[in-house]
Design a protein around this motif. Structure first.
Motif, PDB file in Angstrom:
ATOM      1  N   ILE A 181       0.837  -1.202   0.000  1.00  0.00           N
ATOM      2  CA  ILE A 181       0.000   0.000   0.000  1.00  0.00           C
ATOM      3  C   ILE A 181       0.868   1.246   0.000  1.00  0.00           C
ATOM      4  CG2 ILE A 181      -1.609   1.352   1.398  1.00  0.00           C
ATOM      5  CD1 ILE A 181      -2.904  -1.307   2.236  1.00  0.00           C
ATOM      6  N   ASP A 182       1.912   1.249   0.824  1.00  0.00           N
ATOM      7  CA  ASP A 182       2.808   2.402   0.877  1.00  0.00           C
ATOM      8  C   ASP A 182       3.409   2.703  -0.487  1.00  0.00           C
ATOM      9  OD1 ASP A 182       2.370   2.713   3.568  1.00  0.00           O
ATOM     10  OD2 ASP A 182       4.199   1.714   4.202  1.00  0.00           O
ATOM     11  N   LEU A 185      -0.109   3.095  -3.414  1.00  0.00           N
ATOM     12  CA  LEU A 185      -1.304   3.898  -3.166  1.00  0.00           C
ATOM     13  C   LEU A 185      -1.371   5.072  -4.133  1.00  0.00           C
ATOM     14  CD1 LEU A 185      -3.643   3.912  -1.012  1.00  0.00           C
ATOM     15  CD2 LEU A 185      -2.367   5.735   0.110  1.00  0.00           C
ATOM     16  N   ALA A 223      -8.303   7.486  -1.731  1.00  0.00           N
ATOM     17  CA  ALA A 223      -7.045   6.737  -1.760  1.00  0.00           C
ATOM     18  C   ALA A 223      -7.330   5.349  -2.320  1.00  0.00           C
ATOM     19  CB  ALA A 223      -6.454   6.635  -0.359  1.00  0.00           C
ATOM     20  N   TYR A 225      -6.054   1.578  -3.723  1.00  0.00           N
ATOM     21  CA  TYR A 225      -5.032   0.514  -3.777  1.00  0.00           C
ATOM     22  C   TYR A 225      -5.661  -0.716  -4.408  1.00  0.00           C
ATOM     23  CZ  TYR A 225      -2.170  -3.412  -2.267  1.00  0.00           C
ATOM     24  OH  TYR A 225      -1.419  -4.566  -2.242  1.00  0.00           O
ATOM     25  N   TYR A 254      -8.660  -1.614   7.024  1.00  0.00           N
ATOM     26  CA  TYR A 254      -7.323  -1.109   6.712  1.00  0.00           C
ATOM     27  C   TYR A 254      -6.851  -0.053   7.706  1.00  0.00           C
ATOM     28  CZ  TYR A 254      -7.800  -3.622   2.338  1.00  0.00           C
ATOM     29  OH  TYR A 254      -7.955  -4.622   1.408  1.00  0.00           O
ATOM     30  N   LEU A 259      -2.461   4.469   6.903  1.00  0.00           N
ATOM     31  CA  LEU A 259      -3.183   5.169   5.832  1.00  0.00           C
ATOM     32  C   LEU A 259      -3.600   6.573   6.238  1.00  0.00           C
ATOM     33  CD1 LEU A 259      -5.351   2.329   4.314  1.00  0.00           C
ATOM     34  CD2 LEU A 259      -3.860   3.854   3.033  1.00  0.00           C
ATOM     35  N   HIS A 262      -0.920   8.875   5.324  1.00  0.00           N
ATOM     36  CA  HIS A 262      -0.894   9.109   3.881  1.00  0.00           C
ATOM     37  C   HIS A 262      -1.943  10.147   3.474  1.00  0.00           C
ATOM     38  CE1 HIS A 262       2.011   6.213   2.356  1.00  0.00           C
ATOM     39  NE2 HIS A 262       1.521   5.294   3.164  1.00  0.00           N
TER      40      HIS A 262
END
Length: 334
Positions: A181-182, A185, A223, A225, A254, A259, A262
């Protein structure tokens, strides 16, 4: 993504890598296949180190997602920098040695009693394996592996204790997903929410009437993913200098995966690009985790509105065992 799993002989590195590869799209490479030449009986002839490293590197580059089992960090300095995640396994010596003995008996059977060479090799192997946890042991050891971990610059998971394969897989899977995800995303702008997006917005603000009051004519940043919407925030201009995050939410499954950070960083970048001088956000007195996160991201408390939630929401709101009554207002300079 490239993953390394290592630990003492008998700690389960190969088993974990094998099971992880079965449940994912990762290709499994085991260090023994490179360290030893094929022979019968096995593990008798070592491969030339230069050939070994070249062979591993070539196979390493064939696949995008790879999980390697075994202590390859000692083979060449380059391997310290090739992995995106390292997993270290440790189990109590008594349990580990018992498993090794059972494995050797299963592998060689009566030869351990009738064949003098095999008997000697067996005792040498068990004695060598037993030295792993002993201070100053001059071979593969806990001290050496600890030194490796101190040098690593990549994310590391230490799984210690007699944990099940299911528990180990769960820890690995969560960490891999978070790292993915990092890295992957992305953000998209929406102007009208569908039901799925409403469900996400209502996680942060349980009043659909209030949500509707600020999403009209405002951009909704989502966001994304792997084609799935994991988070959302809405920016609302207060005046020419200040813009506010009116809603910020992460899908329940999640949460606690970074997140929120982010989303805040993206909101900060968007607000700055739009030319605003300050970014504002509000939360409730019961939102302990959010309040800590906002302050870590540079927001400072500038005011409170007493009884905001009891006056504006028909039903009581509880978080962390606390009734949400008061609105806390925070801002950060851009």
């Amino acid at each position: 993504m490239k993953i390394l799993i290592f630990g003492a002989s008998g700690s389960g590195t190969t088993t974990l890598a094998h099971h992880f590869s079965l449940q994912s799209e990762f290709h499994h490479l085991d260090s023994d296949d490179y360290y030893w030449l094929k022979s019968e009986p096995p593990f008798e002839q070592k491969r030339n180190p230069e050939e070994r490293n070249h062979k591993l590197t070539a196979d390493f580059n064939l696949h995008q997602n790879i999980v390697v089992s075994g202590p390859v960090l000692s083979w060449d300095e380059q391997f310290f920098h090739l992995f995106d995640l390292v997993v270290f396994l440790w189990i109590p010596p008594a349990i580990r040695i018992k498993r090794l003995i059972e494995r050797e008996i299963e592998r060689y059977g009566d030869l351990l009693k009738t064949d003098e060479y095999r008997k000697r090799k067996y005792h040498e192997f068990i004695e060598w394996s037993s030295g792993y946890d002993q201070p100053g042991f001059p071979s593969r050891s806990f001290e050496l592996h600890t030194s490796w971990m101190d040098q690593l610059q990549t994310p590391l998971i230490r799984i210690e204790g007699d944990t099940s394969i299911t528990e180990r897989l769960e820890l690995m899977t969560k960490k891999v997903e978070r790292l993915s995800i990092d890295r992957e995303l992305t953000f998209e702008v929406r102007y009208t929410p569908d039901q799925d997006l409403y469900d996400l917005l209502l996680l942060a603000d349980p009043s659909i009437e209030i949500v509707n009051s600020y999403i009209n004519n405002n951009q909704i940043y989502t966001a994304i993913y792997n084609t799935k919407t994991l988070g959302v925030f809405v920016l609302f201009p207060v005046n020419k200098k200040v813009i506010e995050i009116k809603n910020i939410a992460v899908r329940s499954a999640y949460q606690n995966m970074g997140l929120g950070k982010h989303l805040l960083k993206k909101a900060t970048a968007v607000a700055r690009d739009k030319g605003f001088e300050r970014l504002r956000i509000a939360t409730g007195n019961s939102s302990i985790g959010q309040l800590a996160l906002y302050q870590k991201e540079g927001f400072e408390l500038i005011g409170t509105t007493q009884n905001f939630f009891t006056d504006n929401y028909p039903e009581p709101i509880f978080e962390n065992g606390i009734q949400c009554k008061h609105l806390l207002l925070l801002e950060k300079e851009l």
